[in-house]
Design an enzyme around this catalytic site. Structure first.
Site, mmCIF file in Angstrom:
data_model
loop_
_atom_site.group_PDB
_atom_site.id
_atom_site.type_symbol
_atom_site.label_atom_id
_atom_site.label_comp_id
_atom_site.label_asym_id
_atom_site.label_seq_id
_atom_site.Cartn_x
_atom_site.Cartn_y
_atom_site.Cartn_z
ATOM 1 N N ASN A 183 0.876 -1.171 0.000
ATOM 2 C CA ASN A 183 0.000 0.000 0.000
ATOM 3 C C ASN A 183 0.914 1.222 0.000
ATOM 4 O O ASN A 183 1.470 1.581 1.029
ATOM 5 C CB ASN A 183 -0.886 -0.029 1.254
ATOM 6 C CG ASN A 183 -1.688 1.260 1.425
ATOM 7 O OD1 ASN A 183 -1.796 2.057 0.498
ATOM 8 N ND2 ASN A 183 -2.262 1.440 2.610
ATOM 9 N N LYS A 209 0.131 4.246 -0.407
ATOM 10 C CA LYS A 209 -0.502 5.480 0.105
ATOM 11 C C LYS A 209 -0.213 6.632 -0.864
ATOM 12 O O LYS A 209 -0.118 6.399 -2.071
ATOM 13 C CB LYS A 209 -0.026 5.765 1.538
ATOM 14 C CG LYS A 209 -0.139 4.512 2.423
ATOM 15 C CD LYS A 209 0.023 4.777 3.868
ATOM 16 C CE LYS A 209 -0.161 3.457 4.627
ATOM 17 N NZ LYS A 209 -0.058 3.622 6.070
ATOM 18 N N HIS A 247 -9.528 1.498 4.760
ATOM 19 C CA HIS A 247 -8.269 1.709 5.489
ATOM 20 C C HIS A 247 -8.496 2.712 6.624
ATOM 21 O O HIS A 247 -9.281 3.648 6.478
ATOM 22 C CB HIS A 247 -7.193 2.209 4.523
ATOM 23 C CG HIS A 247 -5.822 2.183 5.131
ATOM 24 N ND1 HIS A 247 -5.396 3.173 5.987
ATOM 25 C CD2 HIS A 247 -4.820 1.276 5.047
ATOM 26 C CE1 HIS A 247 -4.170 2.863 6.395
ATOM 27 N NE2 HIS A 247 -3.802 1.727 5.850
ATOM 28 N N GLU A 265 -6.838 5.130 7.591
ATOM 29 C CA GLU A 265 -6.596 6.528 7.209
ATOM 30 C C GLU A 265 -7.804 7.107 6.481
ATOM 31 O O GLU A 265 -8.087 8.299 6.589
ATOM 32 C CB GLU A 265 -5.319 6.624 6.357
ATOM 33 C CG GLU A 265 -4.075 6.409 7.218
ATOM 34 C CD GLU A 265 -2.893 5.807 6.478
ATOM 35 O OE1 GLU A 265 -2.871 5.808 5.241
ATOM 36 O OE2 GLU A 265 -1.964 5.332 7.177
ATOM 37 N N GLU A 276 -5.426 -4.581 10.868
ATOM 38 C CA GLU A 276 -4.447 -3.509 11.037
ATOM 39 C C GLU A 276 -4.740 -2.714 12.304
ATOM 40 O O GLU A 276 -5.536 -1.768 12.284
ATOM 41 C CB GLU A 276 -4.496 -2.560 9.830
ATOM 42 C CG GLU A 276 -4.158 -3.226 8.515
ATOM 43 C CD GLU A 276 -3.543 -2.241 7.528
ATOM 44 O OE1 GLU A 276 -2.472 -2.544 7.004
ATOM 45 O OE2 GLU A 276 -4.119 -1.168 7.312
ATOM 46 N N GLY A 322 2.348 2.781 10.675
ATOM 47 C CA GLY A 322 3.267 3.894 10.447
ATOM 48 C C GLY A 322 3.959 4.385 11.709
ATOM 49 O O GLY A 322 4.595 5.434 11.704
ATOM 50 N N SER A 334 3.433 -1.607 10.396
ATOM 51 C CA SER A 334 4.888 -1.632 10.607
ATOM 52 C C SER A 334 5.525 -3.000 10.312
ATOM 53 O O SER A 334 6.423 -3.433 11.028
ATOM 54 C CB SER A 334 5.242 -1.152 12.018
ATOM 55 O OG SER A 334 4.782 0.173 12.208
HETATM 56 P P1 PGA Z 1 2.779 0.687 7.664
HETATM 57 O O1 PGA Z 1 1.305 0.823 7.019
HETATM 58 O O2 PGA Z 1 3.363 -0.590 7.129
HETATM 59 O O3 PGA Z 1 3.523 1.904 7.180
HETATM 60 O O4 PGA Z 1 2.604 0.662 9.148
HETATM 61 C C1 PGA Z 1 0.485 -0.301 6.893
HETATM 62 C C2 PGA Z 1 -0.838 0.128 6.287
HETATM 63 O O5 PGA Z 1 -1.314 1.216 6.604
HETATM 64 O O6 PGA Z 1 -1.446 -0.621 5.503
#
Ligand code: PGA
Length: 252
Positions: A5, A7, A91, A93, A163, A169, A209
């Site tokens: 992903n 983003k 997601h 976000e 998640e 992140g 992460s």
């Molecule tokens: P990250 O994001 O690996 O940067 O923690 C995972 C995601 O949001 O799918």
């Protein structure tokens, strides 16, 4: 299944440079399906470069209507035309910054399936919810609301990404035990709603992460892969995660 992903990262030129470095590193990954979800603007270029590689193309979001007066939105048929197979839906976000609620996510999931695409449904609790002991209640609510009214045939195809919001992140990864507990719970809810064979078919990813160093240990019994944000932006790191997943699969 290991999915990237990206983003809101990478221009078309940057996406091409990534693939030029990445593709030679992942020839023939045994037992692992790879998917890459770039920003909308890079979908055509990435799709073209992925053709014939066996790597799937994914989108990060979609709107649920097939067309219409929805300025700024992208529909499922538009994604299908570009060769997308997967669409990330719900997601955290999107839930947090763009106020997507359970009802919107349900409509998106249904539209994605109806147009022959496969959703990667993201669910997960915040740190506050975890501390309050609400993890399972939150997962149950998000999952139930998303799949309401969906046929078993569709649900069997579903990819669910567990998640935990506090691990996205932040560099803070869930422990393999936490990832397994979340994934097992989600699968048990699908079992309850749709029966055993559908629950076995559903793929559950862990996200938050994930890096080369922790990827293998996170591929626990009920975790079938990972949704990778930050570490998927680097071709070497993302290829290393794919290799770790392949090693986990072959030793399982
Ligand atoms: P990250 O994001 O690996 O940067 O923690 C995972 C995601 O949001 O799918």
């Amino acid at each position: 299944m290991i999915a990237a992903n990206w983003k809101m990262h990478k221009t078309v030129a940057e996406a091409r440079a990534f693939l030029e470095a990445f593709l030679p590193l992942v020839k023939n990954p045994q037992g692992v399906e790879i998917a890459i979800a770039p920003p909308f603007t890079a979908l055509p270029a990435v799709g073209e470069m992925l053709r014939g590689t066996g790597i799937a193309l994914g989108a990060q979001n979609v709107f649920y209507e097939p067309q219409g007066a929805y300025t700024g939105e992208i529909s499922p048929p538009m994604l299908k035309e570009l060769g997308c197979r997967y669409v990330i839906v719900g997601h955290s976000e999107r839930r947090q910054h763009f106020h997507e609620d359970d009802e919107t996510i349900r409509k998106k999931l249904k539209a994605v399936f109806e147009h022959g695409l496969v959703p990667i449904l993201c669910v997960g609790e915040t740190l506050e919810e975890r501390r309050a002991g609400q993890t399972e209640a939150v997962l149950e609510r998000q999952l139930r609301a998303a799949v309401e009214g969906l046929s078993a045939e569709f649900v069997g195809e579903l990819v669910i990404a567990y998640e935990p919001v506090w691990a996205i992140g932040t560099g803070e990864t869930a422990s393999p035990e936490d990832a397994e507990a979340g994934a097992r719970f989600l699968r048990s809810r699908i079992h309850k709603l749709y029966g055993e064979s559908i629950a076995e078919r559903v793929r559950v990813q862990y996200g938050g992460s994930v890096k080369p160093e922790n990827a293998r240990s996170l591929m626990t019994e009920n975790v079938d892969g990972a949704l990778v944000g930050g570490a998927s932006l680097d071709p070497e790191k993302f290829a290393a995660i794919v290799k770790e997943a392949a090693a986990a699969t072959s030793s399982a």
